[in-house]
Scaffold this active site. Structure first.
Site, PDB file in Angstrom:
ATOM      1  CG  ASP A  37     -14.221  -5.854   5.041  1.00 40.65           C
ATOM      2  OD1 ASP A  37     -14.232  -5.312   3.916  1.00 40.65           O
ATOM      3  OD2 ASP A  37     -13.428  -5.520   5.949  1.00 40.65           O
TER       4      ASP A  37
ATOM      5  N   GLY B 157      -2.386  -1.426   6.131  1.00 35.03           N
ATOM      6  CA  GLY B 157      -1.690  -1.886   4.946  1.00 35.03           C
ATOM      7  C   GLY B 157      -1.900  -3.360   4.700  1.00 35.03           C
TER       8      GLY B 157
ATOM      9  CB  SER C 183      -7.010  -3.875   4.590  1.00 41.56           C
ATOM     10  OG  SER C 183      -7.526  -3.474   5.827  1.00 41.56           O
TER      11      SER C 183
ATOM     12  CG  HIS D 247     -12.074  -2.020   4.528  1.00 45.57           C
ATOM     13  ND1 HIS D 247     -12.098  -3.246   5.152  1.00 45.57           N
ATOM     14  CD2 HIS D 247     -10.779  -1.642   4.509  1.00 45.57           C
ATOM     15  CE1 HIS D 247     -10.874  -3.578   5.511  1.00 45.57           C
ATOM     16  NE2 HIS D 247     -10.053  -2.625   5.125  1.00 45.57           N
TER      17      HIS D 247
ATOM     18  CB  SER E  95     -11.942  -7.646   8.114  1.00 46.09           C
ATOM     19  OG  SER E  95     -12.888  -6.606   8.306  1.00 46.09           O
TER      20      SER E  95
END
Length: 466
Positions: A246, A333, A335, A216, A351
């Site tokens: 992801d 933050g 991710s 993402h 994720s």
């Protein structure tokens, strides 16, 4: 546009050459062995989690359809294998291999079928499910947004699976992607800035230096910098979100970029990374992110399906499959940041999930081995093929076993040791996200994940040729 080489300090999250997981030799009986010898061979083995992952893969081959999942008991340091059915010979072989065998009611095929029913009938924003091999059931989690008719639909679907097949737990938070994120990476997009975490440095299939981060993040922005106001230093090559994963592969613009094989855990300390491995239910793990730093916890499920609420379509869903479920905390933050073990196994990329590092919650991770296979990348300097980086393990129908580090370490002392027993994890604190990020594509009910500080962006995936 001029590009700067990322300093070694900024490329501190990385993975080097891949080493095969330690093999756990099968102790098959000799044709002339006595019953006493067989009984002695059947004694459960004391194992490190890395060795347990390899043993689990071997035992699954021995049991075939009777195999119904496995997990690592860090208290006894043994592999526990579920067996459905009454094949005494297969059970004996598994015991002789060194596993603890227990009889269960639900087979892998039955659990897989139940998970498919959930996907068909209960893909509701704010829900997730994964097989918990410790209970031999599917653990369904609903966040705070699942109420009214949606809750009734979910509850009815679970009840329709039959008694003893699934359980439901409520989470106080909301499932969101944790954009904003080891070392921070930044991108400027229309409407604001996007911030994520660099996961693991890799070598792309064409030999160029690159890194993995969350999908993402790669969908949100095409170019990334190592500082909030700096020039871009890397460009998205591939990105997958939502759907079957992801993860993003991002290549450095400077082909001479140095990418050390380590995770920067702060305070001048690092953990050397030597291999990619599958996660194991019950194993102790560490997570690094630029927002919350180093945190530890336990793997609670594999092959999890998560239905993130769309931020642009009130009725939309971003469904992501094949994730690792844990009780490690995370916040916006984090991710893309790395999930790894103290002994240097790369496991996953952050994720999303619910909760925060004050109240706790569940967090989901993209398996590194899957991302490497899909992108054709290799860890670190690329001295092993992507296929060689997959640790032995099992993952079927929402359940599986893979390599993991045995000890756990705290955020204050990453070198600390100690076992951490696995257990069910539900419940989470509330987590607020900022900004708006949308993705769309062919996935069922696709909507968006929440992107910290980002503007609206459309596109389920991006692929760029070299």
């Amino acid at each position: 546009m001029s590009h700067k080489r990322i300093p070694k300090r900024k490329a501190a999250i990385a993975v080097g050459g891949v080493a095969a997981l330690g093999a756990a030799a099968l102790l098959l009986p000799n044709a002339n062995a006595s019953q006493d010898e067989k009984a002695a061979d059947a004694a459960p083995r004391t194992l490190r989690a890395n060795d347990a992952s390899d043993l689990a893969a071997q035992v699954r081959g021995l049991l075939g359809d009777a195999f119904a999942g496995s997990y690592y008991d860090s208290g006894s340091r043994q592999l526990v294998v579920n067996v459905a059915g009454g094949d005494d010979n297969a059970t004996l072989r598994a015991e002789q291999a060194g596993a603890v065998v227990r009889q269960v009611d639900n087979s892998t095929a039955e659990l897989t079928s139940a998970a498919r029913t959930l996907r068909t009938e209960a893909t509701i924003p704010g829900t997730s499910w994964a097989v918990d091999p410790r209970t031999n059931r599917i653990l369904v989690t609903a966040d705070s947004t699942v109420t009214g008719a949606n809750w009734d639909r979910l509850e009815s679907t679970v009840q329709g699976l039959g008694s003893g097949m699934a359980t439901i737990k409520k989470s106080a938070g909301t499932f969101k992607t944790f954009v904003s994120g080891g070392d921070a990476i930044f991108s400027q997009v229309q409407g604001g800035a996007v911030r994520c975490s660099l996961g693991f440095n890799v070598t792309a299939s064409d030999g160029s230096p690159a890194f993995l981060t969350a999908g993402h993040c790669g969908v949100a922005a095409e170019t990334w910098s190592d500082s909030e106001t700096g020039q871009p230093i890397a460009t998205v090559d591939q990105a997958t979100f939502p759907g079957e994963g992801d993860f993003s592969l991002v290549t450095y613009d400077d082909a001479t970029t140095q990418a050390p094989s380590e995770v920067n855990v702060g305070d001048g300390q690092s953990v050397q990374i030597g291999q990619a491995a599958e996660a194991t239910v019950g194993q102790a793990v560490l997570r690094m992110g630029s927002t919350t730093g180093l945190n530890d916890g336990t793997v609670t499920g594999l092959d999890a399906t998560v239905n993130f609420q769309s931020e642009t379509d009130p009725s939309g869903v971003d469904t992501v499959t094949g994730l690792i479920q844990t009780d490690v905390c995370a916040e916006p933050g984090d991710s893309g940041g790395p999930l790894f073990t103290q002994d240097g196994s790369a496991l996953g990329l952050t994720s999303g999930g619910s909760g925060d590092c004050t109240s706790g919650g569940e967090t989901f991770f993209q398996p590194v081995t899957t991302a490497l296979q899909a992108t054709g990348a290799t860890l670190g300097a690329g001295d092993a093929g992507a296929g060689d980086q997959n640790g032995a393990g099992d993952q079927a129908g929402g359940d599986g076993v893979g390599g993991a580090a045995d000890p756990s370490a705290s955020a204050e002392d990453p070198s600390g040791a100690g076992d951490q027993a696995g257990g069910d994890q539900a419940g989470a604190g509330d987590q607020s996200g900022t900004g708006d990020q949308s993705g769309n594509g062919d996935q069922s009910g696709n909507g968006t994940g929440d992107q910290s500080g980002s503007g609206a962006h459309s596109g389920a995936s991006r692929s760029r040729t070299h």
